[in-house]
Motif scaffolding. Structure first.
Motif, PDB file in Angstrom:
ATOM      1  N   THR A   9      -4.997 -13.748  16.010  1.00 37.97           N
ATOM      2  CA  THR A   9      -6.140 -14.508  16.508  1.00 37.97           C
ATOM      3  C   THR A   9      -7.084 -13.571  17.245  1.00 37.97           C
ATOM      4  OG1 THR A   9      -4.709 -16.432  16.788  1.00 37.97           O
ATOM      5  CG2 THR A   9      -6.865 -16.505  17.860  1.00 37.97           C
ATOM      6  N   PRO A  10      -8.337 -13.444  16.770  1.00 39.32           N
ATOM      7  CA  PRO A  10      -9.281 -12.538  17.435  1.00 39.32           C
ATOM      8  C   PRO A  10      -9.451 -12.882  18.917  1.00 39.32           C
ATOM      9  CG  PRO A  10     -10.154 -13.291  15.324  1.00 39.32           C
ATOM     10  CD  PRO A  10      -8.935 -14.102  15.582  1.00 39.32           C
ATOM     11  N   LYS A  11      -9.649 -11.850  19.733  1.00 39.62           N
ATOM     12  CA  LYS A  11      -9.900 -11.942  21.171  1.00 39.62           C
ATOM     13  C   LYS A  11      -8.669 -12.341  21.986  1.00 39.62           C
ATOM     14  CE  LYS A  11     -14.801 -13.099  20.580  1.00 39.62           C
ATOM     15  NZ  LYS A  11     -15.885 -14.051  20.927  1.00 39.62           N
ATOM     16  N   LEU A  12      -7.545 -12.615  21.309  1.00 40.04           N
ATOM     17  CA  LEU A  12      -6.315 -12.935  22.018  1.00 40.04           C
ATOM     18  C   LEU A  12      -5.276 -11.848  21.766  1.00 40.04           C
ATOM     19  CD1 LEU A  12      -5.748 -16.773  21.483  1.00 40.04           C
ATOM     20  CD2 LEU A  12      -6.376 -15.611  23.593  1.00 40.04           C
ATOM     21  N   SER A  13      -4.497 -11.557  22.802  1.00 35.99           N
ATOM     22  CA  SER A  13      -3.365 -10.655  22.661  1.00 35.99           C
ATOM     23  C   SER A  13      -2.088 -11.454  22.877  1.00 35.99           C
ATOM     24  CB  SER A  13      -3.439  -9.524  23.689  1.00 35.99           C
ATOM     25  OG  SER A  13      -4.480  -8.632  23.371  1.00 35.99           O
ATOM     26  N   ILE A  14      -1.147 -11.332  21.952  1.00 40.36           N
ATOM     27  CA  ILE A  14       0.132 -12.026  22.035  1.00 40.36           C
ATOM     28  C   ILE A  14       1.224 -10.982  22.208  1.00 40.36           C
ATOM     29  CG2 ILE A  14       1.676 -13.694  20.945  1.00 40.36           C
ATOM     30  CD1 ILE A  14      -1.112 -14.806  21.444  1.00 40.36           C
TER      31      ILE A  14
END
Length: 711
Positions: free
Chosen positions: A206-211
């Motif tokens: 998911t762009p702009k998110l870091s998991i």
């Protein structure tokens, strides 16, 4: 499929569950868990308490072989976010935050729940990942709320809604959930899209998110806790999502700490404010404890409202982020953890909203919020502010800053109680803004001037040493030219006393002040003064801003701050560090701590960042290489040096005043008018100094030259 519907299809699900019509937990979550085999959930944030509650909730679900995947934001504090944004190892910061959250719990019921989490992880029934926003070097909270159930027949239910997996989100708050059934026309595509969104999150696509995976160290601690704490079923609790009876500690209340000695003048200030129905301005000299006075007033007001069974919202406004940080420490000392409101609303808005709901439900006696003026005036916070119905106390630190048209228009009309704090509430050349502040907050209800504060021992005594420094030939030529242009503007009708900083006259006055502030001769004087104080600690140097002005067409002159750092550190070999606007907040805290030890940094070199509100009581010697003619700035700078500290008998202020040499071809009347403004500072500093007579003798030649002996 034939016969009776099975699994999720057997449930009498509706499109929407809302707290005003049904119990969201009992009507939706419990039935879904009884028939589902897998559950995926992405929520805004979790705490150790909410994680323990959730483990209890999926206990029966897991016993039937169900499995769950949870995505949530780690509970990052300000230090964690600063470290991430400065490039520290991401996994180490997240691990530190997760371990901190797990270690702060000691309640047996919560530990039992966390033990269940560990067992579910060990059995492969529960997996957790952590999500946060990371975009263009900034970090924020992941705040989406989606979920998906699947059953053994492959049927799907997707949902999205407002509840968090927190105690308040599941059990106390007003919530709503939208449901999409995969086998119903029109719902199927939405349910599949939610499942695809969740899968993209889980696989970190998911762009702009870091998991990030749940930290191994935290996972191991939970598994160990699960092995150490035997399974204890909850008697009489058959439903899948009913949490254990967690005993929540009583919400924090504002209380005056036992160690705090309330001074007589603070008591008189609070009594006067209360007599004015909780409205007014405290005009108290910098360093006399305005912050603690305000917090004592807030605690007393909260006690009165508590007796009426009313909650209170305290909103504290400060002009700068580091002042917000200082206020947070102060408020925590009075027993309440406040919410910091600055930067991204994703970080503070969900917490503020949840606490306001708890106050409205009678579950939280005090909501404390500390905001920068900029965030306070922003659209999102204004929206939150307009919906507050509980008694609201607004405390404005350095309240003069709120007199601008933008900020005063944002001040909430629904604030029942209003308290403004400032050593100088009058706005410089802005009567309209000053009047607006008085109209909103009320009159000055208590005043403690610097002289009285020194007399009663609230501030320390001080020596004032003005150093007259003559301009060199190049500086004199530029100074004479600027003064001539200023004289021309005044002759054309421009008013010196009301010069707009953006006007042509304002520009000329700034250039002239720059010549004086950057005068080269100040370095020799500063070198001599520092040399005789080379063994002293707790020294501050205030530099002129920018670079030294030069003749039109010539390159910019040297930067005073860099030159001073070279003088102090490289030439005089004194331990020193700069303290400027570009210094990160986390580093500022470290610098102030090092400075206060008295065995690390001898000197802090600043421009404007040590003006308003910074608490450095140990500072004993100040060197003013430059200061504006705005009284607020030089009063604030003096206040930094006059705060009381253990072992501090007096402070010393050395003020470097640059003047043109005698006989320079300058318009006498204009120069006299300009110098009158300059000498306001020296008069203000000198009249309350212990060495007033010495100060008069030092300034006498200059005053005699310009016929200013009556000042």
């Amino acid at each position: 499929m034939t016969g009776q519907p099975r699994g999720l299809r057997s449930l009498d699900l509706i499109d929407r569950y809302r707290s005003d019509k049904e119990d969201v937990v009992a009507s939706f979550f419990v039935p879904a868990f009884t028939v589902a085999t897998s559950y995926g959930r992405a929520v805004g944030y979790f705490t150790s308490t909410s994680l323990a509650l959730y483990a209890r909730g999926i206990e029966a679900f897991a016993e039937r072989g169900g499995s769950m995947r949870l995505i949530a934001s780690p509970h990052l504090n300000e230090d964690d976010i600063v470290d991430i944004e400065r490039g520290y190892d991401l996994r180490q910061v997240i691990e530190r935050a997760t371990i901190r959250e797990l270690e702060q719990e000691s309640r047996e019921t919560v530990l039992d729940g966390l033990g269940m989490v560990g067992r579910l992880i060990a059995e492969g029934r529960l997996d957790i990942k952590l999500a946060f926003v990371e975009h263009e070097g900034r970090v924020g909270i992941y705040h989406e709320k989606i979920g998906v159930f699947r059953d053994e027949d492959g049927d799907l239910v997707g949902f999205t809604g407002s509840s968090n997996e927190t105690y308040g989100g599941l059990m106390a708050n007003f919530e709503s959930v939208e449901i999409y059934r995969g086998w119903v026309a029109g719902d199927g595509a939405r349910a599949l899209r939610l499942e695809a969104d969740f899968q993209a999150l889980w696989s970190n696509q998911t762009p702009k998110l870091s998991i990030e995976c749940f930290p191994d160290l935290a996972r191991d601690r939970l598994v160990k806790l699960g092995a150490e704490r035997p399974y204890r079923p909850l008697p009489g609790r058959d439903d899948a999502l009913t949490p254990a009876p967690v005993v929540l500690s009583e919400p924090s209340r504002l209380t005056i700490p036992g160690w705090l000695e309330v001074r007589d003048y603070q008591r008189r200030a609070i009594e006067s404010w209360l007599r004015h129905q909780g409205r007014g301005i405290l005009k108290m000299a910098t360093g006399t404890g305005k912050t603690k006075t305000a917090m004592i007033a807030a605690a007393q007001l909260a006690n009165v409202l508590r007796q009426r069974e009313q909650p209170m919202v305290v909103l504290i406004l400060a002009p700068l982020q580091h002042l917000v940080d200082q206020w947070i420490t102060e408020v925590e000392g009075f027993g309440v953890r406040p919410v910091a409101v600055y930067e991204s609303s994703q970080k503070w808005q969900p917490v503020v909203e949840e606490q306001l709901v708890e106050a409205r439900l009678g579950q939280r006696p005090v909501v404390a919020i500390v905001a920068t003026n900029t965030s306070f005036a922003g659209e999102k916070f204004q929206s939150v502010l307009s919906r507050i119905t509980q008694p609201l106390l607004i405390i404005a630190d350095e309240a003069h800053n709120l007199g601008s048209s933008r900020y005063r228009a944002s001040l909430p009309p629904n604030a029942t109680y209003r308290l403004a704090l400032s050593a100088t509430p009058e706005r410089w050349f802005d009567d309209e803004g000053t009047d607006a502040l008085i109209d909103y907050f009320g009159p000055i209800v208590f005043e403690l001037g610097l002289g009285d504060a020194i007399r009663i021992g609230a501030l320390t005594r001080y020596l004032y040493v003005p150093r007259l420094v003559e301009l060199n030939d190049d500086e004199t030529n530029l100074y004479v030219a600027l003064t001539a242009q200023i004289a021309t503007r005044i002759a054309a009708g421009d008013e010196l006393g009301n010069a707009d900083p953006t006007s042509p006259l304002g520009f000329l006055l700034r250039q002239r002040a720059g010549v004086l502030g950057h005068a080269e001769g100040k370095f020799a004087a500063l070198r001599g003064d520092l040399s005789v104080r080379s063994d002293s600690w707790f020294q501050l140097i205030y530099c002129a801003e920018g670079n030294r002005p030069t003749e039109p067409g010539e390159p910019s002159g040297p930067n005073q701050l860099r030159d001073v750092m070279d003088l102090v550190g490289n030439q005089l070999h004194l331990s020193a560090h700069s303290y400027i606007s570009e210094t990160p907040r986390a580093e500022r805290k470290v610098l102030l701590r090092r400075f206060g030890t008295g065995n690390d940094l001898r000197v802090l070199v600043a421009m404007r960042c040590l003006d308003e509100g910074v608490d450095i009581p140990d500072a004993r010697t100040g060197y003013l290489l430059a200061s504006s003619s705005n009284p607020r700035q030089f009063i604030q700078r003096r206040g930094r040096l006059l705060r009381r500290a253990e072992g501090k008998e007096r402070a010393e202020i050395l003020d470097y005043v640059a003047v043109p040499p005698s006989g320079a071809p300058i318009n006498f009347d204009v120069e006299r008018a300009l110098l009158t403004r300059e000498l306001q500072r020296t008069n203000e500093f000198g009249k309350l100094a212990e060495n007033y007579e010495t100060t008069l003798d030092a300034l006498r030649p200059l005053k005699e030259r310009y016929q200013l002996m009556d000042m």
